[in-house]
Design a protein around this motif. Sequence first.
Motif, short mmCIF file in Angstrom:
data_model
loop_
_atom_site.label_atom_id
_atom_site.label_comp_id
_atom_site.label_asym_id
_atom_site.label_seq_id
_atom_site.Cartn_x
_atom_site.Cartn_y
_atom_site.Cartn_z
N ILE A 4 -14.07 2.70 -5.11
CA ILE A 4 -14.54 3.62 -6.23
C ILE A 4 -14.73 2.80 -7.45
O ILE A 4 -13.56 2.05 -7.89
N GLY A 5 -15.81 2.66 -7.91
CA GLY A 5 -16.06 1.86 -9.31
C GLY A 5 -16.17 0.48 -8.74
O GLY A 5 -15.36 -0.50 -9.40
N SER A 6 -16.89 0.08 -7.69
CA SER A 6 -16.90 -1.19 -7.02
C SER A 6 -17.50 -2.37 -7.77
O SER A 6 -17.36 -3.38 -7.49
N ASP A 7 -18.36 -2.07 -8.91
CA ASP A 7 -18.95 -2.97 -9.64
C ASP A 7 -19.76 -4.01 -8.83
O ASP A 7 -20.92 -3.43 -8.20
N HIS A 8 -19.58 -5.25 -8.41
CA HIS A 8 -20.36 -6.20 -7.81
C HIS A 8 -19.81 -6.09 -6.00
O HIS A 8 -20.31 -7.02 -5.50
N ALA A 9 -18.98 -5.02 -5.86
CA ALA A 9 -18.67 -4.89 -4.29
C ALA A 9 -18.19 -6.16 -3.80
O ALA A 9 -17.98 -6.16 -2.65
N LEU A 10 -17.29 -6.86 -4.56
CA LEU A 10 -16.40 -7.98 -4.22
C LEU A 10 -15.39 -7.64 -3.27
O LEU A 10 -15.21 -8.32 -2.08
N GLY A 73 -9.28 -1.44 -11.55
CA GLY A 73 -10.08 -2.05 -12.86
C GLY A 73 -10.25 -0.87 -13.94
O GLY A 73 -11.09 -1.13 -14.83
N MET A 74 -9.49 0.21 -14.34
CA MET A 74 -9.78 1.18 -15.17
C MET A 74 -8.41 1.74 -15.49
O MET A 74 -7.35 1.53 -15.16
N GLY A 75 -8.68 2.58 -16.66
CA GLY A 75 -7.21 3.28 -17.00
C GLY A 75 -6.64 4.12 -16.28
O GLY A 75 -7.23 4.79 -15.56
N GLY A 76 -5.21 4.45 -16.42
CA GLY A 76 -4.47 5.12 -15.37
C GLY A 76 -5.11 6.78 -15.55
O GLY A 76 -5.16 7.51 -14.79
N GLY A 77 -5.25 7.08 -16.91
CA GLY A 77 -5.79 8.42 -16.96
C GLY A 77 -7.26 8.71 -16.19
O GLY A 77 -7.37 9.82 -15.62
N LEU A 96 -3.86 5.10 -0.50
CA LEU A 96 -4.64 4.69 -1.59
C LEU A 96 -4.07 3.76 -2.38
O LEU A 96 -3.02 3.35 -2.33
N VAL A 97 -4.98 2.55 -2.89
CA VAL A 97 -4.63 1.46 -3.44
C VAL A 97 -5.21 1.48 -4.88
O VAL A 97 -6.47 1.54 -4.91
N LEU A 98 -4.38 1.58 -5.94
CA LEU A 98 -5.00 2.05 -7.14
C LEU A 98 -4.38 0.83 -8.09
O LEU A 98 -3.22 0.18 -7.95
N GLN A 99 -5.07 0.48 -9.08
CA GLN A 99 -4.86 -0.73 -10.01
C GLN A 99 -5.08 -0.19 -11.59
O GLN A 99 -6.25 -0.53 -11.78
N PRO A 100 -4.31 0.50 -12.00
CA PRO A 100 -4.61 0.80 -13.48
C PRO A 100 -4.32 -0.05 -14.37
O PRO A 100 -3.36 -0.92 -14.21
N ASN A 101 -5.23 -0.37 -15.43
CA ASN A 101 -4.95 -1.29 -16.44
C ASN A 101 -4.06 -0.84 -17.54
O ASN A 101 -3.22 -1.85 -17.91
N VAL A 102 -3.93 0.16 -17.74
CA VAL A 102 -2.95 0.97 -18.66
C VAL A 102 -2.48 2.42 -18.08
O VAL A 102 -3.14 2.76 -17.32
N GLY A 103 -1.36 3.09 -18.62
CA GLY A 103 -1.17 4.41 -18.12
C GLY A 103 -0.71 4.34 -16.73
O GLY A 103 -0.95 5.36 -16.23
N GLY A 128 -3.67 -14.64 -18.26
CA GLY A 128 -3.08 -13.97 -19.47
C GLY A 128 -3.03 -12.60 -19.44
O GLY A 128 -2.66 -11.77 -20.38
N LEU A 129 -3.59 -11.99 -18.33
CA LEU A 129 -3.79 -10.47 -18.19
C LEU A 129 -2.43 -9.99 -16.83
O LEU A 129 -2.69 -10.83 -15.96
N THR A 130 -1.88 -8.95 -17.22
CA THR A 130 -0.95 -8.45 -16.06
C THR A 130 -1.68 -7.25 -15.46
O THR A 130 -2.37 -6.36 -16.00
N TYR A 131 -1.40 -7.46 -14.09
CA TYR A 131 -2.03 -6.11 -13.37
C TYR A 131 -0.89 -5.58 -12.39
O TYR A 131 -0.27 -6.28 -11.66
N GLU A 132 -0.94 -4.52 -12.36
CA GLU A 132 -0.05 -3.62 -11.46
C GLU A 132 -0.69 -2.97 -10.31
O GLU A 132 -1.79 -2.28 -10.68
N ILE A 133 -0.50 -3.27 -8.94
CA ILE A 133 -1.13 -2.59 -7.90
C ILE A 133 -0.20 -1.65 -7.27
O ILE A 133 0.84 -1.89 -6.80
N LEU A 134 -0.77 -0.22 -7.03
CA LEU A 134 0.14 0.73 -6.74
C LEU A 134 -0.26 1.13 -5.19
O LEU A 134 -1.69 1.48 -4.98
N THR A 135 0.54 1.20 -4.23
CA THR A 135 0.03 1.59 -2.93
C THR A 135 0.66 2.96 -2.73
O THR A 135 1.89 2.98 -2.87
#
Length: 226
Positions: A4-10, A73-77, A96-103, A128-135
């Motif tokens: 969801i929010g696939s952008d370029h479907a990579l 690739g979007m905010g937690g909210g 569900l595999v979720l990667q919020p940028n914040v929140g 220089g960017l940090t990513y959290e991935i929640l499963t």
Amino acid sequence: MADIGSDHALLPVYLIQAGKAARAVAGEVNTGPFRAAKRQVESAGLASQIDVRLGDGLQVVQPGEVDAVAIAGMGGGLIRDILHAGRDRLSGVKRLVLQPNVGEELVRYWLAENGWFLSAERILEEDGLTYEILTADRVEQAAEKNLALYAKREVGGRTISSSALYKLGPYLLEERSGAYMAKWQRELAKRKAVVKQMERAASPEAAERKERLLKEIDELEEALSC
């Protein structure tokens, strides 16, 4: 799976090519990324396995159509709002595999309140960017498992509150990787800078917010030092 929010479907293209998914839906709400995703899927020769759809959030899938959903690739909210608005479309979804940028804590709270168990967390740093991935998975007795996962605990003579675990991430806090500790040092520095700025404000609202921030800083520092 659905991205969801696939952008370029990579992501769907990678998962199909790697043999990690048999079919995929790439969902986009904006026409520009939707067209880019279609071009990417067609150039990869995967149009028969990846269906690119234009629509808002989880409305691009039907109940029971997919068994895994990624939102990244979007905010937690916003991730929380997408999940909540489309919760009727999650029938049959097991992961569900979720990667919020914040929140990130907003996502953790939603999962726990809606019958999903947070089964894994990862953190990585790139450019220089940090990513959290929640499963999160659908499991039996999810409520009981969540209560245990976020239960207040004593570690090294210090108390880690439930609210701190939701904010810091129960698995990430236990692992304490270099990327994770660096992230939270930056976050604490930001909060302390805000407190310093607020020392010049005289309004009751500012004083109240300052007290809340100081309490949060103390709670986070105590949890991180355990």
